[in-house]
Scaffold this motif. Structure first.
Motif, PDB file in Angstrom:
ATOM      1  N   ARG A  92       0.863  -1.184   0.000  1.00  0.00           N
ATOM      2  CA  ARG A  92       0.000   0.000   0.000  1.00  0.00           C
ATOM      3  C   ARG A  92       0.896   1.230   0.000  1.00  0.00           C
ATOM      4  O   ARG A  92       1.724   1.396   0.887  1.00  0.00           O
ATOM      5  N   SER A  94       2.318   5.734   5.817  1.00  0.00           N
ATOM      6  CA  SER A  94       0.946   6.207   5.630  1.00  0.00           C
ATOM      7  C   SER A  94       1.019   7.585   5.004  1.00  0.00           C
ATOM      8  O   SER A  94       2.067   8.237   5.059  1.00  0.00           O
ATOM      9  N   PRO A  95      -0.050   8.041   4.377  1.00  0.00           N
ATOM     10  CA  PRO A  95      -0.004   9.327   3.681  1.00  0.00           C
ATOM     11  C   PRO A  95       0.436  10.468   4.598  1.00  0.00           C
ATOM     12  O   PRO A  95      -0.069  10.625   5.701  1.00  0.00           O
ATOM     13  N   SER A 118       0.599  10.928  11.018  1.00  0.00           N
ATOM     14  CA  SER A 118       1.479  10.117  10.173  1.00  0.00           C
ATOM     15  C   SER A 118       2.881   9.986  10.737  1.00  0.00           C
ATOM     16  O   SER A 118       3.609   9.054  10.399  1.00  0.00           O
ATOM     17  N   ASP A 124      -2.015   6.024  -0.686  1.00  0.00           N
ATOM     18  CA  ASP A 124      -2.792   5.128   0.178  1.00  0.00           C
ATOM     19  C   ASP A 124      -3.600   4.111  -0.613  1.00  0.00           C
ATOM     20  O   ASP A 124      -4.654   3.671  -0.164  1.00  0.00           O
ATOM     21  N   GLY A 166       2.466   4.656   0.604  1.00  0.00           N
ATOM     22  CA  GLY A 166       2.378   5.584   1.720  1.00  0.00           C
ATOM     23  C   GLY A 166       2.033   6.994   1.314  1.00  0.00           C
ATOM     24  O   GLY A 166       1.823   7.853   2.170  1.00  0.00           O
ATOM     25  N   LYS A 201      -2.901  14.791   3.517  1.00  0.00           N
ATOM     26  CA  LYS A 201      -4.292  14.450   3.252  1.00  0.00           C
ATOM     27  C   LYS A 201      -4.896  15.546   2.385  1.00  0.00           C
ATOM     28  O   LYS A 201      -4.780  16.725   2.703  1.00  0.00           O
TER      29      LYS A 201
END
Length: 233
Positions: free
Chosen positions: A7, A80-81, A106, A12, A9, A84
């Motif tokens: 996945r 992770s992102p 994050s 996402d 980062g 956003k």
């Protein structure tokens, strides 16, 4: 190198990671006949952003710095992102604060993330002209003015509850967990969806339907007469 799946980062999304050719970046070699811990760079097949992978460079089983191309990732960065993004229907200032909440999360700053989530909820109320009273009153007024459904009102209050604890240093000995921060950010996004995003999508769909209906009506009333209808008796 192989094309591992993970996945991304950044975007996402589940994706295939495309390797970038470069010299092995070795963190720890150990014995020349054993695997080496190191890093490699990949790009997401979806969004194209570059990610750094930590993993194993298997050696060929003989002395010297000779490695196969079968790098095996064990961890990805970012995980992770970091940013956003919200649609244009969310006011830019509010989107920036909400994105900062996700950015704090994050990098593991869960308490800061919750504080920014609380700030976001209050900013939503103010954006709708609700300027007076405590945050409790502001959230309830969003509901009283039919700007949110009951479950969105309750979501906003949950963000407020945990945000108040963070603001008043009540979490020093019992900090916010990753799971709790995740839940609070999801509830914050639920508020943004209920107040801004869902109504904008509904309005866009309504406008598209009305435009399509108007175009169909215009096409019926202004259709070109057929030869039979214009023929002279």
């Amino acid at each position: 190198m192989n094309n591992p799946q993970t996945r991304c980062g950044w975007c996402d999304h589940a994706t295939v990671m495309m390797p970038i050719e470069h010299e092995p970046i070795i963190q720890h070699e150990g014995d020349p006949h054993t695997d080496a811990l190191g890093w490699a760079v990949f790009t997401c097949a979806g969004c194209g952003a570059a990610s750094l992978a930590q993993g194993i460079y298997p050696k060929l089983g003989r002395p010297g710095k000779v490695y196969t191309h079968d790098f095996v990732p064990t961890a990805w960065y970012p995980q992770s992102p970091l940013v956003k993004e919200y649609p244009a229907s969310v006011p830019a200032g509010i989107a920036k604060v909400a994105a900062e909440a996700h950015g704090s999360f994050s990098v593991g700053h869960h308490q800061a993330a919750v504080l920014m989530a609380r700030t976001t909820v209050e900013a939503v109320a103010k954006a709708k002209g609700i300027l007076q009273g405590s945050l409790v009153a502001k959230i309830d007024e969003l509901y009283n003015q039919h700007l949110v459904y009951e479950h969105v009102r309750d979501a906003a209050h949950e963000v407020r509850f945990v945000g108040n604890d963070a603001a008043h240093a009540d979490l020093v000995d019992n900090p916010i967990s990753e799971e709790e921060a995740t839940a609070i950010l999801e509830l914050m996004d639920m508020v943004l969806d209920g107040v801004f995003i869902a109504p904008a999508k509904t309005a866009a769909q309504r406008a598209a339907r009305q435009t399509k209906k108007a175009a169909a009506a215009t096409g019926t009333t202004t259709s070109t007469p057929t030869a039979a209808s214009t023929a002279t008796p």
